[in-house]
Design an enzyme around this catalytic site. Structure first.
Site, PDB file in Angstrom:
ATOM      1  N   ARG A 142      49.316  82.742  30.198  1.00 21.12           N
ATOM      2  CA  ARG A 142      49.224  83.568  31.511  1.00 21.12           C
ATOM      3  C   ARG A 142      47.875  84.454  31.497  1.00 21.12           C
ATOM      4  O   ARG A 142      47.760  85.124  32.780  1.00 21.12           O
ATOM      5  CB  ARG A 142      50.510  84.379  31.779  1.00 21.12           C
ATOM      6  CG  ARG A 142      51.546  83.305  32.115  1.00 21.12           C
ATOM      7  CD  ARG A 142      52.952  84.140  32.854  1.00 21.12           C
ATOM      8  NE  ARG A 142      53.935  82.856  32.924  1.00 21.12           N
ATOM      9  CZ  ARG A 142      54.809  82.681  31.999  1.00 21.12           C
ATOM     10  NH1 ARG A 142      54.683  83.532  30.754  1.00 21.12           N
ATOM     11  NH2 ARG A 142      55.384  81.678  32.104  1.00 21.12           N
ATOM     12  N   GLY A 207      60.967  83.627  23.913  1.00 13.67           N
ATOM     13  CA  GLY A 207      62.122  82.863  23.053  1.00 13.67           C
ATOM     14  C   GLY A 207      63.632  82.928  23.255  1.00 13.67           C
ATOM     15  O   GLY A 207      64.442  82.527  22.252  1.00 13.67           O
ATOM     16  N   GLU A 209      65.465  81.310  24.682  1.00 15.28           N
ATOM     17  CA  GLU A 209      66.373  80.158  24.861  1.00 15.28           C
ATOM     18  C   GLU A 209      66.853  79.642  23.297  1.00 15.28           C
ATOM     19  O   GLU A 209      67.390  78.643  23.167  1.00 15.28           O
ATOM     20  CB  GLU A 209      65.626  78.887  25.623  1.00 15.28           C
ATOM     21  CG  GLU A 209      66.074  79.126  27.147  1.00 15.28           C
ATOM     22  CD  GLU A 209      65.744  80.330  27.851  1.00 15.28           C
ATOM     23  OE1 GLU A 209      64.652  80.731  27.597  1.00 15.28           O
ATOM     24  OE2 GLU A 209      66.412  80.945  28.531  1.00 15.28           O
ATOM     25  N   TRP A 268      59.019  88.259  27.944  1.00 11.08           N
ATOM     26  CA  TRP A 268      58.123  87.145  27.857  1.00 11.08           C
ATOM     27  C   TRP A 268      56.969  87.214  29.011  1.00 11.08           C
ATOM     28  O   TRP A 268      56.003  86.379  28.874  1.00 11.08           O
ATOM     29  CB  TRP A 268      58.817  85.856  27.862  1.00 11.08           C
ATOM     30  CG  TRP A 268      59.782  85.501  28.751  1.00 11.08           C
ATOM     31  CD1 TRP A 268      61.048  85.681  28.937  1.00 11.08           C
ATOM     32  CD2 TRP A 268      59.591  84.774  30.054  1.00 11.08           C
ATOM     33  NE1 TRP A 268      61.582  85.197  29.963  1.00 11.08           N
ATOM     34  CE2 TRP A 268      60.703  84.710  30.971  1.00 11.08           C
ATOM     35  CE3 TRP A 268      58.106  84.551  30.696  1.00 11.08           C
ATOM     36  CZ2 TRP A 268      60.457  84.221  32.091  1.00 11.08           C
ATOM     37  CZ3 TRP A 268      58.266  83.888  31.943  1.00 11.08           C
ATOM     38  CH2 TRP A 268      59.299  83.651  32.563  1.00 11.08           C
ATOM     39  N   ASN A 286      66.876  86.903  29.587  1.00 11.03           N
ATOM     40  CA  ASN A 286      68.409  86.755  29.609  1.00 11.03           C
ATOM     41  C   ASN A 286      68.774  87.120  28.362  1.00 11.03           C
ATOM     42  O   ASN A 286      68.222  87.014  27.332  1.00 11.03           O
ATOM     43  CB  ASN A 286      68.640  85.409  30.042  1.00 11.03           C
ATOM     44  CG  ASN A 286      68.214  84.366  28.952  1.00 11.03           C
ATOM     45  OD1 ASN A 286      66.844  84.114  28.971  1.00 11.03           O
ATOM     46  ND2 ASN A 286      68.932  84.008  28.052  1.00 11.03           N
ATOM     47  N   ASP A 328      71.275  82.837  33.449  1.00  6.13           N
ATOM     48  CA  ASP A 328      69.942  82.758  32.987  1.00  6.13           C
ATOM     49  C   ASP A 328      68.939  83.491  34.190  1.00  6.13           C
ATOM     50  O   ASP A 328      67.761  83.240  34.436  1.00  6.13           O
ATOM     51  CB  ASP A 328      69.277  81.415  32.817  1.00  6.13           C
ATOM     52  CG  ASP A 328      67.916  81.402  32.223  1.00  6.13           C
ATOM     53  OD1 ASP A 328      67.706  82.330  31.411  1.00  6.13           O
ATOM     54  OD2 ASP A 328      67.220  80.435  32.391  1.00  6.13           O
ATOM     55  N   ARG A 355      64.889  87.329  39.315  1.00  2.00           N
ATOM     56  CA  ARG A 355      65.420  86.123  39.575  1.00  2.00           C
ATOM     57  C   ARG A 355      66.831  86.011  40.041  1.00  2.00           C
ATOM     58  O   ARG A 355      67.154  84.977  40.880  1.00  2.00           O
ATOM     59  CB  ARG A 355      65.594  85.754  37.905  1.00  2.00           C
ATOM     60  CG  ARG A 355      64.349  85.207  37.293  1.00  2.00           C
ATOM     61  CD  ARG A 355      64.085  83.812  37.012  1.00  2.00           C
ATOM     62  NE  ARG A 355      64.894  83.143  36.055  1.00  2.00           N
ATOM     63  CZ  ARG A 355      64.420  82.861  34.789  1.00  2.00           C
ATOM     64  NH1 ARG A 355      63.445  83.135  34.568  1.00  2.00           N
ATOM     65  NH2 ARG A 355      65.139  81.933  33.903  1.00  2.00           N
ATOM     66  N   TRP A 500      55.385  78.356  42.670  1.00  2.00           N
ATOM     67  CA  TRP A 500      55.182  78.440  41.010  1.00  2.00           C
ATOM     68  C   TRP A 500      53.758  79.141  41.201  1.00  2.00           C
ATOM     69  O   TRP A 500      53.772  79.581  39.648  1.00  2.00           O
ATOM     70  CB  TRP A 500      55.585  77.254  40.041  1.00  2.00           C
ATOM     71  CG  TRP A 500      56.053  77.600  38.801  1.00  2.00           C
ATOM     72  CD1 TRP A 500      55.335  77.658  37.613  1.00  2.00           C
ATOM     73  CD2 TRP A 500      57.409  77.893  38.874  1.00  2.00           C
ATOM     74  NE1 TRP A 500      56.360  78.075  36.776  1.00  2.00           N
ATOM     75  CE2 TRP A 500      57.717  78.205  37.179  1.00  2.00           C
ATOM     76  CE3 TRP A 500      58.463  78.181  39.493  1.00  2.00           C
ATOM     77  CZ2 TRP A 500      59.035  78.371  36.863  1.00  2.00           C
ATOM     78  CZ3 TRP A 500      59.851  78.281  39.248  1.00  2.00           C
ATOM     79  CH2 TRP A 500      59.904  78.677  37.440  1.00  2.00           C
TER      80      TRP A 500
HETATM   81 CA    CA Z   1      65.816  82.572  30.373  1.00  2.00          CA
END
Ligand code: CA
Length: 599
Positions: A142, A207, A209, A268, A286, A328, A355, A500
């Protein structure tokens, strides 16, 4: 002789035609000036873009007016630069612009330095990633940070690299987590001043997930030495000056047993800094695993915003957007500082579009809840947000407990928003002209069910199956102009594909943003009416920037389709599978006749 300092002064004062033509013969710098914290925090100097967010607070507002509602029809490409190679994947980076040089990161952990007027490549750095990196959501980055004579960025094998900004040579490189466990760094780092340790480089790790645990790192930008580490998960102990510092929260309060050790909460998307309150704001991902039945409790500080004292890494306040999160709904989205005028008072506020589909306004001095309003339609995981800022859950729309389901699977539900969120990584903008936030939103939901899962190092740690589906037939994306004093949507500009890329707004009354269909657009900041667009030939998933150089206003944006949507988008990904990949940086300016008039 013209130095860089005098060159900047001339540009700011409005250069004469003679000086302009003389400057055209200046070569690229052989030794760059030192960028200071004062330069980074100076929002008046429009000749540079020195931080992610375009300013420390992340408003993504430029006061520039040369490109405006009248002139934008004459905006034309100045040049385009290809990142090259076969590595054409998602390009989510915001560019840094300093002294006529663009520093932009590309997919697969690369950085390019480009002459801002011609697009000529000055240098390129390739991190040469190992096999086995585990980015969840494409091989993206990013953007960079800049300080003194160096530029910095994070890599997919979880390193921060400092490069000499003139030569592109590595000055230092440090590792902040094992990529084999699922750690990576995709955020743009930021530079934050402190009294105790001088300017620090702050960044967050990715990270969730994979059952990693979130941490914010503060480094000495000269050496890369760690100054402090703040874990985002309650029960974990931080570091300060190489020694253990304090525990985040208290153990066993919002987690049970050892679950916090694989608890997610990664910051993140990185952070932003507010010079007025001297706080660094980070959002957290999450809780892990996705299956919320495996981890009773609020699971602080996952799916939250935290305000960190940059002097020592202590959390000054936290606000959890989705306690006991189960869809999530990462809480990473940027928390943008702004002064809110309401009922004759000015409130030091901050806003974030989560989100989970709600747009929150908080008091940024203490994290106190002010308001939350839905910014996408048909939200069903919660019936609303109570007066303390806590969700009023609709239990029927939390994926069911696998222990009470059949064949080891819990009851499937259709939840809105889908896990890619009412808004994801693409940053919003706040206009000091209109007082509105411009939020790149998506209207979608998901079928989701839970199943049992056990932590295994380096393996996905979800315990969920899901499929994203559009809410409406005719559009998924929608740029929404939101009045933070009322939470009302003033206008919206719908888009077939999910948005996006990030947003930028200007003193010229324009809102710039890109679409997966390849359009870079400028719309009226008061009405949303489209005034200009240009197709770059691939999807745009990055935020644009603007700067003034030698009397001309430029707009630049990284282009290249990718990111999480084509990888995770389920039914939605099928709808948009024909978008071409790419990897370029595009720059635009006004046709000459307008720039002459604008003197
Ligand atoms: Ca996530």
């Amino acid at each position: 002789m013209l130095t860089f300092k005098t060159r900047k002064a001339i540009a700011a004062a409005g250069a004469s035609a003679l000086a302009l033509s003389a400057m055209m013969f200046l070569a690229a710098p052989t030794q760059a000036r030192d960028i200071t914290v004062q330069d980074i925090d100076n929002t008046k100097d429009t000749s540079d873009v020195l931080t992610w967010g375009m300013d420390a607070q992340g408003q993504r507002y430029s006061p520039l007016t040369q490109i405006n509602k009248e002139t934008v029809k004459d905006l034309v490409p100045a040049w385009s630069f290809s990142f090259g190679s076969e590595k054409q994947r998602g390009q989510e980076a915001q560019a840094i612009v300093a002294d006529g040089v663009i520093y932009v990161t590309g997919s697969y952990s690369r950085m390019f330095a480009l002459d801002a007027k011609s697009g000529r490549k000055l240098w390129e750095y390739d991190a040469r990633l190992p096999d086995g990196i585990m980015p969840c959501c494409d091989v993206i980055n990013r953007g960079a940070a800049i300080y003194k004579d160096k530029v910095y960025f994070g890599t997919l094998d979880s390193k921060i690299v400092a490069l000499n900004r003139t030569t592109g040579k590595v000055v230092w490189k440090k590792t902040f987590g094992d990529y084999k466990e699922g750690y990576s760094i995709t955020a743009a780092p930021i530079i934050v001043p402190t009294k105790s340790h001088g300017p620090l480089l702050l960044t967050g790790i990715a990270g969730d997930e994979f059952g990693t645990t979130g941490k914010v790192y503060a480094l000495n930008p000269d050496t890369g030495e760690s100054v402090w580490i703040r874990p985002t998960v309650e029960g974990m102990v931080g570091e300060l000056d190489g020694k253990p510092s304090t525990m985040t929260g208290k153990k066993d309060q919002t987690w049970s047993g050892d679950e916090y050790k694989y608890g997610g909460g990664s910051p993140w998307l990185g952070g932003l800094y507010d010079p007025e309150t001297h706080l660094a704001f980070f959002g957290t991902g999450n809780p892990a695993p996705w299956n919320s039945w495996e981890r009773p409790g609020d699971n602080k500080w996952t799916a939250a915003r935290i305000a960190i004292d940059p002097e020592n890494g202590e959390i000054k306040w936290g606000f959890q957007t989705t306690p006991h999160e189960g869809w999530d709904y990462d809480g990473v989205n940027e928390f943008v500082s702004f002064d809110m005028k309401k009922d004759g008072k000015t409130i030091k506020a901050g806003a974030t579009a989560d989100r989970n589909g709600f747009f929150y306004v908080l008091d940024r001095t203490n994290g106190k809840f002010i308001s939350a309003s839905p910014f996408v339609e048909k939200i069903n995981w919660a019936k609303g947000i109570d007066s303390h800022g806590r969700p009023i859950w609709d239990d029927a729309n939390r994926p069911g407990d696998p222990a009470k389901g059949t064949n080891g699977k819990g009851k499937e539900v259709f939840a809105i928003p889908g896990f890619l969120g009412g808004k994801n990584q693409m940053p919003m903008a706040y206009s000091q002209r209109t007082g509105l936030f411009y939020v790149p939103a998506n209207e979608w939901g998901m079928d989701i069910h839970n199943e049992p899962v056990t932590y295994k190092k380096g393996a996905a740690f979800l315990g969920a199956g899901f499929n994203i589906k559009p809410t409406f037939e005719d559009h998924i994306g929608a740029l929404k102009a939101i009045d933070p004093t009322t939470g009302k949507i003033v206008w919206q500009d719908n888009n077939v594909a999910p948005l996006w890329g990030g947003v930028m707004t200007t003193g010229g009354g324009l809102v710039f943003y890109g679409t997966p269909e390849g359009q870079l657009k400028a719309v009226d900041d008061k009405t949303g009416k489209e005034l200009w667009s240009f197709n770059v030939g691939t999807g745009i998933v990055a935020p644009p920037v603007t700067w003034m150089q030698d009397g001309e206003q430029y707009v630049g944006v990284a282009t290249g389709w990718g990111g999480a949507v084509p990888l995770w988008g389920g039914e939605v990904a099928k709808r948009i599978k024909n978008i071409s990949q790419g990897g370029s940086f595009w720059v635009f300016k006004l046709h000459k006749s307008w720039t002459a008039d604008a003197k």
